[in-house]
Design an enzyme around this catalytic site. Structure first.
Site, PDB file in Angstrom:
ATOM      1  N   ASP A 129       0.865  -1.189   0.000  1.00 11.12           N
ATOM      2  CA  ASP A 129       0.000   0.000   0.000  1.00 11.12           C
ATOM      3  C   ASP A 129       0.897   1.234   0.000  1.00 11.12           C
ATOM      4  OD1 ASP A 129      -2.031   1.832   0.177  1.00 11.12           O
ATOM      5  OD2 ASP A 129      -2.495   1.447   2.283  1.00 11.12           O
ATOM      6  N   ASP A 159      -5.829  -4.463  11.570  1.00 10.52           N
ATOM      7  CA  ASP A 159      -5.983  -3.305  12.475  1.00 10.52           C
ATOM      8  C   ASP A 159      -5.389  -3.608  13.839  1.00 10.52           C
ATOM      9  OD1 ASP A 159      -7.443  -2.134  10.440  1.00 10.52           O
ATOM     10  OD2 ASP A 159      -8.961  -1.331  11.813  1.00 10.52           O
ATOM     11  N   ASP A 202      -2.905   9.171  10.184  1.00 16.17           N
ATOM     12  CA  ASP A 202      -3.644   8.438   9.158  1.00 16.17           C
ATOM     13  C   ASP A 202      -4.964   7.908   9.717  1.00 16.17           C
ATOM     14  OD1 ASP A 202      -3.364   7.257   6.428  1.00 16.17           O
ATOM     15  OD2 ASP A 202      -3.531   5.363   7.511  1.00 16.17           O
ATOM     16  N   GLU A 205     -11.652   3.998  16.673  1.00 11.09           N
ATOM     17  CA  GLU A 205     -12.822   3.174  16.954  1.00 11.09           C
ATOM     18  C   GLU A 205     -12.628   1.806  16.355  1.00 11.09           C
ATOM     19  OE1 GLU A 205     -16.513   5.031  16.066  1.00 11.09           O
ATOM     20  OE2 GLU A 205     -16.101   6.629  17.504  1.00 11.09           O
ATOM     21  N   GLU A 228      -6.299  13.030   9.472  1.00  5.93           N
ATOM     22  CA  GLU A 228      -7.137  12.666   8.331  1.00  5.93           C
ATOM     23  C   GLU A 228      -8.473  12.167   8.873  1.00  5.93           C
ATOM     24  OE1 GLU A 228      -7.078   9.631   4.489  1.00  5.93           O
ATOM     25  OE2 GLU A 228      -6.380   8.946   6.433  1.00  5.93           O
ATOM     26  N   ASP A 286      -4.113  10.549  -2.441  1.00 11.28           N
ATOM     27  CA  ASP A 286      -5.096   9.486  -2.663  1.00 11.28           C
ATOM     28  C   ASP A 286      -5.970   9.815  -3.869  1.00 11.28           C
ATOM     29  OD1 ASP A 286      -4.394   7.691  -0.632  1.00 11.28           O
ATOM     30  OD2 ASP A 286      -5.440   8.883   0.877  1.00 11.28           O
TER      31      ASP A 286
HETATM   32  C1  NOJ Z   1      -5.115   6.629   4.297  1.00 13.27           C
HETATM   33  C2  NOJ Z   1      -3.990   6.967   3.371  1.00 13.27           C
HETATM   34  O1  NOJ Z   1      -4.134   8.296   2.940  1.00 13.27           O
HETATM   35  C3  NOJ Z   1      -4.042   5.976   2.232  1.00 13.27           C
HETATM   36  O2  NOJ Z   1      -3.103   6.302   1.244  1.00 13.27           O
HETATM   37  C4  NOJ Z   1      -3.809   4.600   2.767  1.00 13.27           C
HETATM   38  O3  NOJ Z   1      -3.966   3.644   1.735  1.00 13.27           O
HETATM   39  C5  NOJ Z   1      -4.808   4.274   3.871  1.00 13.27           C
HETATM   40  N1  NOJ Z   1      -4.900   5.320   4.830  1.00 13.27           N
HETATM   41  C6  NOJ Z   1      -4.409   3.024   4.587  1.00 13.27           C
HETATM   42  O4  NOJ Z   1      -3.268   3.280   5.351  1.00 13.27           O
END
Ligand code: NOJ
Length: 557
Positions: free
Chosen positions: A65, A175, A205, A212, A246, A313
């Site tokens: 990722d 998680d 993030d 939660e 975020e 993203d």
């Molecule tokens: C949010 C991040 O902005 C995104 O790029 C990522 O794939 C997910 N969190 C998972 O960590």
């Protein structure tokens, strides 16, 4: 500004620049960006006026990722350099007047993290409780997955122990169980580690998911208590460090993450305004954005919105109605290969606007003049495009374009050996690159430099009170920002036709003996008398930032 007030809240009028070390600058020719390369570009960022760099994840990772899948919270991915290189980078940035923050990704780990390897090995392993397990088959959670192209449940069955583990994102990202005090300690320790190395805070993030943890809510206590604890910990360790979160939720829920006493996240990205801005752009009508700004909850002076046009993203449009999202798709990303997850776009702004320089400038003028702290994604300052052939979100994570050479001056390795594909065509390095833009006073980069300087010179924008100004023209967004007896009047025309707006000023807006009206982006000055109406002409997609001040007593701008 009084010292005893809040003048040390540096992030209230910072200019944040997000970059990924992997794709920014490669110093050793292996095709992968590295800290040593990025350090060579710090003077460029300082000259642009950036005051804070946000580093995307640089930790050891199997890269399933793009680094958000971490196997070691205390390390640097060997391809990018060493811990020493990271510290040099932070030190050099500080020397040039810039702080560095980094992604804190603690909602989950990679499934290859040693904790998870241990946890899945048996039900009674001491690390088992670092993650969230269930023994009964999960219900249908297909509507809750974040990446519907890859997952259809937020639970995956683990073969060895026959139980299911929770993963809000990909199934290779289990998680963490934040109700476990040992996990909480580990998270704090990792934060403390990076603060000691010189970071000035974190981009946190996926905050709501992190706090939660589904399935264990009953044990976790109030998630806001935990967030307050983390903030207290951060402030004890480094008084001026920031938590930039975020939180992509509707405003009513989102504001809770600032905390009732401004004691949780210092800053949050404003996803709602960003989405309504695109709707207004698509319609050539400012009202959707104006309504949202009018409804934007007011926040404590010690909190701040982070505004943005693009991030790393998908350009998510998830908070729009289906019909509104379709309007944005039709205007800016009609082809299926431009869309992703059914809710967002894979594109950057300049191609979406057909490369129209005036319209692109209007959007960035808006970014820097909306109340909040602007966040740029690398390459926006020169107008980079995307590579639609790259999978999903990787379309906008292409190498930084420094020169018009084959590998964009990003690396001495040939293009087919680069860590990510380059942008091709009109927005690729042949047409869009830093070297060419620096030589051209009419480039987007030069304009961005002016915007950043003005933004930093106008504390009203970061610190002030925002209010909308009524105009009869639906295409024009007019607003003012007031702070410590200074006012800015700001106008943006969303339409392809010129517009003229007249504003009746309040008593006191113009000094009794007459004032000087300064156009901050054009550097022109005229006189204005009390009782006069402020008449503003805007070309198609025009923008103006105006200040009224006492003759002779004011600032040079
Ligand atoms: C949010 C991040 O902005 C995104 O790029 C990522 O794939 C997910 N969190 C998972 O960590």
């Amino acid at each position: 500004m009084r010292v005893t007030d809040t003048s040390d809240l540096w992030w209230k009028n910072a200019v944040i620049y997000c970059l990924d070390i992997e794709t920014f600058c490669d110093s050793d020719g292996d095709g992968v960006g590295d800290f040593a390369g990025a350090a060579q570009r710090l003077d460029y960022l300082a000259e642009l006026g950036i005051t804070c760099i946000w580093l995307m994840p640089f930790y050891p990772s199997p890269q399933r990722d793009d680094g958000y899948d971490i196997v070691d919270f205390y390390g640097v991915d060997g391809r990018l350099g060493s811990l020493g290189d990271l510290v040099e980078f932070i030190r050099t940035a500080k020397d040039r007047g810039m702080r560095v923050i980094a992604d804190l990704v603690v909602n989950h780990t990679s499934d290859q993290h040693p904790w998870f390897t241990q946890a899945r090995s048996s039900k009674d392993n001491p690390y088992r409780d670092f993650y969230v397990w269930r023994s009964d088959p999960p219900p249908d959670t297909s509507s809750e997955v974040v990446f519907p192209d890859k997952e259809n449940s937020i639970w995956s069955k683990d073969r060895k122990t026959g139980e299911w583990y929770l993963h809000r994102f990909y199934s290779h990202q289990p998680d963490l169980n934040v109700s476990n005090p040992i996990v909480r300690d580990e998270i704090a320790k990792a934060m403390g580690f990076w603060l000691e190395l010189g970071l000035s805070g974190f981009r946190v993030d996926a905050v709501p998911f992190f706090l939660e943890t589904k399935g264990i809510d009953h044990q976790a206590g109030d998630p806001h208590d935990y967030l307050r604890n983390l903030r207290r910990f951060l402030s004890r360790r480094t008084g001026d460090a920031v938590l930039l979160g975020e939180v992509n939720l509707p405003y009513e829920q989102q504001v809770e993450f600032f905390g009732d006493a401004a004691d949780e996240l210092n800053m949050q990205f404003d996803f709602v305004t960003m989405q309504q801005m695109y709707l207004s752009l698509a319609r050539g009508d400012a009202r959707a954005l104006a309504r949202t700004l009018a409804d934007r909850p007011s926040i404590d002076p010690d909190s701040q919105w982070a505004t943005f046009v693009r991030n790393h993203d998908e350009l998510t449009l998830d908070k729009l109605l289906d019909s509104e999202r379709q309007e944005v798709f039709d205007a800016f990303g009609p082809e299926k290969n431009m869309q992703v997850y059914g809710r967002g776009l894979k594109r950057r702004l300049p191609p979406m606007l057909g490369g129209d320089p005036q319209r692109i400038r209007m959007v960035y003028s808006l970014l820097f003049s909306l109340p909040g702290t602007p966040v740029l994604f690398y390459g926006e300052e020169i107008g980079m495009g995307e590579n639609l052939a790259a999978e999903g979100r990787l379309a906008v994570r292409t190498p930084m374009q420094w020169t018009d050479e084959d590998s964009a001056g990003f690396s001495s390795a040939p293009p087919d050996k680069l860590v990510a594909p380059l942008v091709e065509g009109d927005f690729g390095p042949g047409q869009v690159n830093v070297v060419a833009a620096r030589r051209d006073p009419s480039s987007l980069l030069s304009f961005m430099g002016i915007l950043i300087r003005r933004y930093r010179e106008c504390p009203e924008l970061g610190w002030g009170t925002f209010s909308l100004i009524d105009t009869p023209n639906p295409a024009v967004l007019a607003h003012r920002c007031d702070w410590e007896e200074n006012s800015l009047f700001i106008f943006h025309n969303f339409a392809a036709e010129p517009a003229e707006v007249s504003v009746k000023l309040n008593d006191g807006d113009v000094p009794s003996g007459g004032g000087i009206l300064t156009d901050l982006l054009e550097d022109t000055r005229t006189e204005i008398q009390p009782g006069e109406t402020l008449t503003v002409e805007l070309p198609a997609y025009g923008y103006r930032w105006l200040r009224i001040q006492v003759p002779g007593a004011g600032r040079p701008w």
